[in-house]
Scaffold this active site. Structure first.
Site, short mmCIF file in Angstrom:
data_model
loop_
_atom_site.label_atom_id
_atom_site.label_comp_id
_atom_site.label_asym_id
_atom_site.label_seq_id
_atom_site.Cartn_x
_atom_site.Cartn_y
_atom_site.Cartn_z
N LYS A 1 0.83 -1.20 0.00
CA LYS A 1 0.00 0.00 0.00
C LYS A 1 0.87 1.26 0.00
CE LYS A 1 -3.48 2.54 2.48
NZ LYS A 1 -4.44 2.66 3.56
N GLU B 1 10.93 -4.72 4.05
CA GLU B 1 11.09 -6.13 3.65
C GLU B 1 10.61 -6.33 2.21
OE1 GLU B 1 9.52 -4.95 6.45
OE2 GLU B 1 9.24 -6.58 7.88
N GLU C 1 -4.27 -6.81 14.93
CA GLU C 1 -3.80 -5.49 14.50
C GLU C 1 -4.94 -4.47 14.65
OE1 GLU C 1 -0.27 -5.15 11.55
OE2 GLU C 1 -1.98 -4.44 10.41
N GLY D 1 -4.69 -1.81 4.78
CA GLY D 1 -3.90 -2.96 4.29
C GLY D 1 -4.58 -4.30 4.56
N ARG D 2 -5.07 -4.49 5.79
CA ARG D 2 -5.66 -5.79 6.13
C ARG D 2 -7.08 -5.94 5.59
NH1 ARG D 2 -4.32 -2.79 10.44
NH2 ARG D 2 -5.93 -1.99 11.84
N HIS E 1 -4.86 -33.35 16.68
CA HIS E 1 -3.79 -34.20 17.20
C HIS E 1 -2.60 -33.36 17.62
CE1 HIS E 1 -6.06 -37.66 15.73
NE2 HIS E 1 -6.41 -36.83 14.75
N LYS F 1 9.68 -0.93 13.40
CA LYS F 1 10.21 -0.64 12.06
C LYS F 1 11.31 0.43 12.18
CE LYS F 1 5.85 -1.18 9.50
NZ LYS F 1 4.89 -0.48 8.68
O1 F6P Z 1 2.38 -4.59 9.78
C1 F6P Z 1 2.09 -3.25 9.64
C2 F6P Z 1 1.59 -2.95 8.29
O2 F6P Z 1 1.48 -1.57 8.24
C3 F6P Z 1 0.26 -3.63 7.97
O3 F6P Z 1 -0.84 -2.98 8.48
C4 F6P Z 1 0.30 -3.66 6.49
O4 F6P Z 1 -0.66 -4.53 5.99
C5 F6P Z 1 1.71 -4.11 6.27
O5 F6P Z 1 2.45 -3.40 7.25
C6 F6P Z 1 2.28 -3.87 4.88
O6 F6P Z 1 2.24 -2.53 4.51
P1 F6P Z 1 2.34 -2.11 2.99
O7 F6P Z 1 1.17 -2.67 2.28
O8 F6P Z 1 2.35 -0.63 3.01
O9 F6P Z 1 3.62 -2.67 2.44
#
Ligand code: F6P
Length: 543
Positions: free
Chosen positions: A203, A209, A349, A263-264, A380, A508
């Site tokens: 987003k 990462e 979250e 995002g979620r 199990h 972060k």
């Molecule tokens: O884990 C924190 C977060 O901000 C989430 O809410 C989000 O889905 C994820 O990092 C990834 O963020 P982005 O879509 O901006 O890479």
């Protein structure tokens, strides 16, 4: 909340606490003995989807007070504000409009065109990749996709693509999320760079990462296809198209969604491109329609018949009145094996917060810990604790009336196990029953007495069942929307903002500051604590 509603809410909480104190001492066996109608009384339906919460330690008074609490908490007003696009994400001053992506009825007029155009663009791209109209650098079709994303930009696409694998007739999709190099290394095994499309899903297009993994794949493509070809193998889904363009993603491969999609909650947007590539336009649209069916029900049904509201209220009862700190999510469906991880992010979250919308400390416990996995394997693994552990962990089970693949006999065994577990959890087996069974099987009385405490299951452990016809694109969309609305309603009752996630930011920030030190480069260590310094030195970095 108005003063009048606050008074009503407090009255409902007090009544619930009184009911809870009473019900805590009454075994589920007694509740069922007193009221054989519990299955009908404590369940709600939306078409073929049944939410059966008759095995929760609730009675009619408790349920009425929970509904009164929801009303006093202003659930209907909060819901209508969210659906109308008001900035309900108050700490970021943003609207929350994932519902607008599934039904134009919930889209404010000023974004309707944008939603339509954006959906058409990524679905047309999916059509063209699937048909071979858009090709790789060598003019041959793409047959493999690497999807790179984190959190909400990974879990939704990953979970739904797995769930709808019987509908998958497009390219093979693999997901990379973790920055651990093992993730990318393993995902690339057997992938032919010439046939591979890379989707960078972010987003913000700033997630460290995701960008590091995207850079690594770009290098891998450049090495085998040459410096010019990689761009035509890259696509992006983001709300920051300028940043994707800066990275080098061609504009015609860049699919955007609004800031108002969290995002979620983003799998319904261009962030669901991987799913659309796997299952195609029709199934993707069915997925949206399923969610819209739940949205319309959530919008219209009275609180006491409203499936997401009742689902949330059961959670509030478990967490705040019974005091149980965890929930196990157990789909009796192999293809929902990633659902627990998805719901973990969605709930934890969204509702893992300690302050109210107004920034004051919350007065009651918020999100429980969610964990789980697909049955029957997990029976199990962790079910022993559910049955005999010292903590009570309520379970949410998901079951289909019909299998997707026609394997009726296997499916019936699966169903029998689900029913057996909910029954064993609720009713258990007393020491006397254990003893009688052992004696009847020829055991001597001393052995039966000695083993009875070990073999006894106290029961009185709650679980609920979500039963639907079968797992398909429509029912999956409906199920995911149900979980989303549950998180929203629960957050409203706790008075928190379910749409920010500031807790993730500090880590972060510190990671960025520590990276040079981990690399052994010069950096300021004066402000660091002794434990971090000690680990840095173990890693060979730092002072
Ligand atoms: O884990 C924190 C977060 O901000 C989430 O809410 C989000 O889905 C994820 O990092 C990834 O963020 P982005 O879509 O901006 O890479």
């Amino acid at each position: 909340m108005t003063a009048a509603n606050a008074t009503k809410a407090e009255a409902a909480w007090s009544a619930l606490e009184r009911e809870g104190a009473k019900l805590r001492r009454i075994h589920l066996r007694s509740l069922f003995a007193e009221n054989p109608d519990r299955a009908a009384q404590f369940s709600v339906r939306l078409d073929d989807l049944l939410f059966d919460f008759s095995r929760e330690k609730l009675n009619a008074d408790a349920l009425n007070n929970l509904v009164a609490l929801a009303r006093a908490a202003g659930i209907e007003e909060h819901r209508d504000k969210m659906l109308a696009g008001e900035p309900v994400n108050t700490s970021e001053n943003r609207a929350v409009l994932h519902t607008a992506l599934r039904d134009s009825r919930f889209a404010p007029p000023q974004i309707q065109n944008d939603i339509h155009n954006s959906r058409e663009q990524f679905l047309a791209f999916a059509d063209n990749i699937r048909s071979g109209a858009v090709t790789a650098a060598d003019s041959k079709p793409f047959t493999q996709v690497i999807h790179i994303g984190m959190g909400g930009s990974d879990l939704g696409a990953r979970m739904t693509t797995r769930a709808l694998s019987p509908d998958a007739d497009g390219p093979e999709i693999r997901f990379v999320s973790n920055i651990d190099p093992a993730a990318l290394h393993d995902a690339l095994i057997g992938i032919d760079p010439a046939r591979c499309l890379v989707i960078v899903s972010s987003k913000t297009f700033t997630t460290e990462e995701t960008l590091a993994n995207a850079q690594a794949v770009r290098g891998w493509l450049e090495n085998s296809l040459g410096a010019d070809a990689w761009q035509s193998h890259f696509a992006a889904t983001t709300s920051q198209p300028a940043r994707a363009a800066e990275f080098g993603v061609p504009p015609e491969h860049c699919f955007h969604y609004g800031e108002w999609v969290g995002g979620r909650y983003s799998v319904w947007s261009a962030a669901g491109l991987a799913l659309a590539l796997a299952v195609g336009r029709d199934a993707f649209l069915q997925f949206l329609r399923g969610a819209a069916a739940m949205d319309n029900h959530f919008h219209a049904a009275p609180l006491h018949e409203n499936l997401p509201v009742l689902f949330a209220l059961v959670g509030v009862w478990r967490r705040n009145i019974m005091g149980w700190p965890m929930v196990a999510l157990v789909p009796y469906d192999e293809r929902l094996e990633n659902l627990a991880a998805y719901v973990q992010q969605l709930e934890m979250e969204s509702n893992g917060k300690s302050v109210t919308r107004e920034g004051r400390p919350v007065r009651r416990a918020t999100s429980p810990v969610f964990w789980g996995g697909a049955a029957t394997g997990v029976q199990h693994a962790f079910f022993q604790l559910l049955h005999q552990g010292t903590d009570i962990v309520p379970a949410d089970m998901i079951l289909a009336r019909h299998p997707r693949d026609g394997a009726r006999e296997h499916h019936q065994i699966l169903q029998a196990h689900c029913l057996a577990q909910t029954r064993a959890l609720a009713f258990g087996r007393s020491a006397e029953e254990v003893r009688d069974i052992m004696l009847a099987a020829g055991s001597d009385p001393d052995t039966a007495d000695r083993l009875a405490p070990h073999r006894r299951l106290q029961g009185d452990r709650p679980s609920s069942v979500l039963l639907h016809d079968r797992l398909d694109a429509f029912s999956l969309g409906r199920l995911v929307a149900l979980f989303e609305h549950r998180a929203f309603v629960t957050g409203c009752i706790w008075g928190i903002n379910s749409f920010d996630q500031w807790g993730v930011e500090l880590g972060k920030e510190i990671a960025s500051a520590l990276l040079p030190l981990v690399r052994g480069e010069d950096g300021d260590t004066a402000a660091l604590d002794s434990a971090t310094l000690a680990l840095l030195s173990e890693l060979g970095g730092g002072e």
